[in-house]
Scaffold this motif. Structure first.
Motif, short mmCIF file in Angstrom:
data_model
loop_
_atom_site.label_atom_id
_atom_site.label_comp_id
_atom_site.label_asym_id
_atom_site.label_seq_id
_atom_site.Cartn_x
_atom_site.Cartn_y
_atom_site.Cartn_z
N ASP A 1 0.83 -1.21 0.00
CA ASP A 1 0.00 0.00 0.00
C ASP A 1 0.87 1.26 0.00
N TYR A 2 1.95 1.22 0.75
CA TYR A 2 2.87 2.35 0.84
C TYR A 2 3.52 2.62 -0.52
N ILE A 3 3.95 1.57 -1.18
CA ILE A 3 4.57 1.70 -2.51
C ILE A 3 3.58 2.31 -3.50
N LYS A 4 2.34 1.82 -3.45
CA LYS A 4 1.30 2.30 -4.37
C LYS A 4 0.91 3.74 -4.05
N LYS A 5 0.71 4.03 -2.76
CA LYS A 5 0.28 5.36 -2.33
C LYS A 5 1.26 6.44 -2.79
N HIS A 6 2.56 6.14 -2.74
CA HIS A 6 3.57 7.15 -3.06
C HIS A 6 4.12 6.99 -4.49
N ASN A 7 3.45 6.13 -5.28
CA ASN A 7 3.82 5.96 -6.69
C ASN A 7 5.31 5.66 -6.87
N LEU A 8 5.80 4.73 -6.08
CA LEU A 8 7.22 4.40 -6.12
C LEU A 8 7.51 3.40 -7.23
N ASN A 9 8.57 3.65 -7.94
CA ASN A 9 8.97 2.76 -9.04
C ASN A 9 9.75 1.58 -8.48
N PHE A 10 9.01 0.69 -7.84
CA PHE A 10 9.65 -0.45 -7.18
C PHE A 10 8.70 -1.64 -7.19
N GLU A 11 9.21 -2.75 -7.64
CA GLU A 11 8.39 -3.97 -7.71
C GLU A 11 9.22 -5.15 -7.23
N ILE A 12 8.62 -5.97 -6.41
CA ILE A 12 9.30 -7.16 -5.91
C ILE A 12 8.95 -8.35 -6.80
#
Length: 495
Positions: A272-283
């Motif tokens: 949710d944090y990654i999505k909320k802040h539109n971070l270019n990061f994927e596991i």
């Protein structure tokens, strides 16, 4: 564990010294303390950032310290190791002097019937690794693999309890969401990258640990865990909103740091944090499977204090608080410091009441019989070192009520395998430098030899160990007499 471990804990960057000796190079903490050197006025509860070049000089005094701990009665000693001492140049060059120091140190302690409990990483990234991206670079997983393989091969025979890392929460939040700790690379993307790589090195360590067992380097019954600095929440009111705030707090401050290593999965709040802040990061799915296949065995828990939480402070006045409330914007809640509670001179809450219930929550979440060890519990203070005897009764009072709760938790079925207080001797504190005293043993930092001297808490803990934690209250006059006797016997081999 057949025998309950009565231990003390410490950390290489805070005690070891010899930062430029024995083939060692620089780490992010060497660079940080030199660049941010700051000595506030004496006696102020303000952060001091001082040199760690010598610290308490454990590097040269480990044999003396082994004698002191043997006299104390410890049967274990938790030590946060120094990756840079073993791999000072890159991921390939093994420093013979560095690994030999740890072999000699571990051997000396085993000879004194003290089990070394290594923590492989505690905040102190080698500078050569940091300039190549540090924990933002997934390649650090390979660099760390070489390091842990070396440690298990050369040190595995000395102990059957290991931890991968210590206080990932403080490290990631204070180094990547604020600039309080090195490497001071503030950014939300940096934070999620560093956290994932920390979780991946835990899984890598577990894989290499199992391989080391097959090779005979580590005993088949050995266990490896992760240590977490969770401060259990207390809802300040019974309102539903405060209880929900505690749930948000726990997902972010408990599950986010333990579940990837113990359950092999991330909580929803991370994605949710990654999505909320539109971070270019994927596991990758491969990483998620790897975490699931390499779960750790035990939980280390640093319990210093709980935290009072409320969703709103509008119905309260400034007079209700010991120090001003702190707002957490991400979680939409306040950390509050009620005036009716006890606090240390460093404004840390003194409240052991969440230790038992917190341990029960850990068991509910991660398994009824999961081994747990208190890896840090202690009180920073301004000890009066001017008198002949250091009578640190406040520290004794703090430690006694917490050990009592550990014993209570054991009686209620919690699989506590040990208690390790912070810390053995006075050291460099990241939050207080050399002015914040934590030790059972005083260190004279104005002495060229860093002379050791026992405090009243030293003889108190010796008695606690002797009776296996079943008796925590002792006659103060008797303890003072015992300290005087100990000081009379404190010859040159203990100084």
């Amino acid at each position: 564990m057949k025998e309950f471990l009565f231990s003390a804990s410490t950390c290489a960057l805070q005690i070891e010294g010899a930062r430029s000796l024995g083939g060692r190079s620089q780490s992010i903490w060497d660079e940080f303390t030199k660049r941010n050197y700051c000595i506030p006025p004496v006696g102020k509860a303000i952060r001091e950032i001082n040199s760690i070049e010598v610290a308490a000089d454990f590097y040269h005094k480990y044999k003396t310290d082994a004698r002191i701990m043997n006299k104390l009665g410890l049967n274990a000693f938790v030590y946060n190791m120094d990756w840079t001492r073993i791999y000072p140049k890159d991921e390939h060059y093994l420093n013979p002097e560095g690994i030999k120091f740890y072999i000699d140190f571990f051997s000396e302690f085993v000879d004194k019937n003290i089990k070394p409990i290594p923590v492989l990483f505690h905040w102190d990234t080698p500078l050569w690794a940091e300039v190549r991206g540090g924990f933002q670079n997934p390649e650090i997983q390979n660099w760390f693999r070489n390091y842990v393989k070396t440690c298990f091969k050369h040190l595995g025979k000395y102990t059957d309890v290991w931890f991968v890392s210590d206080e990932n929460s403080s490290f990631t939040k204070d180094a990547y969401l604020s600039d309080y700790l090195p490497p001071q690379k503030v950014g939300k993307l940096n934070f999620v990258q560093a956290l994932h790589n920390l979780n991946m090195i835990a899984a890598i360590a577990k894989e290499e640990f199992e391989s080391a067992k097959l090779k005979g380097y580590v005993s088949k019954n050995a266990i490896i865990g992760v240590d977490h600095d969770w401060s259990p929440p207390i809802a300040y009111t019974d309102e539903k909103n405060d209880l929900q705030a505690c749930q948000r707090y726990n997902e972010w401050n408990l599950e986010l740091y333990l579940s990837p290593s113990i359950k092999g999965e991330y909580p929803k709040c991370y994605f949710d944090y990654i999505k909320k802040h539109n971070l270019n990061f994927e596991i990758s799915n491969d990483d998620l499977v790897y975490l699931k296949n390499n779960k750790l065995d035990l939980i280390g828990w640093n319990y210093y204090r709980p935290v009072f939480i409320t969703h709103s402070i509008k119905n309260f006045s400034n007079n209700d608080w010991h120090i001003p409330p702190q707002f957490n914007e991400e979680l939409d809640l306040y950390y509050v410091f009620p005036k009716d509670q006890k606090y240390t001179k460093w404004n840390w809450l003194i409240n052991p009441n969440r230790l038992v219930s917190g341990a029960q929550e850990l068991c509910q979440m991660y398994g009824k019989n999961i081994p747990i060890m208190i890896l840090e519990n202690g009180m920073g203070d301004f000890d009066n070192k001017s008198a002949d005897m250091i009578l640190d009764t406040d520290r004794i009072n703090y430690l006694s009520v917490h050990i009592q709760k550990v014993m209570e938790a054991k009686q209620k079925g919690i699989n506590f395998i040990g208690y390790s207080l912070w810390t053995y001797c006075d050291i460099f504190s990241p939050s207080g430098g050399y002015r914040k005293d934590y030790g059972l043993v005083s260190v004279d930092f104005n002495s060229a030899i860093r002379e050791r001297k026992p405090k009243l808490s030293y003889v108190w803990y010796k008695n606690v160990i002797k009776n296996k934690g079943l008796k925590l209250d002792f006659d103060m006059n008797q303890l003072v007499e015992e300290l005087q006797k100990t000081l009379d016997e404190w010859d040159l081999f203990f100084k």
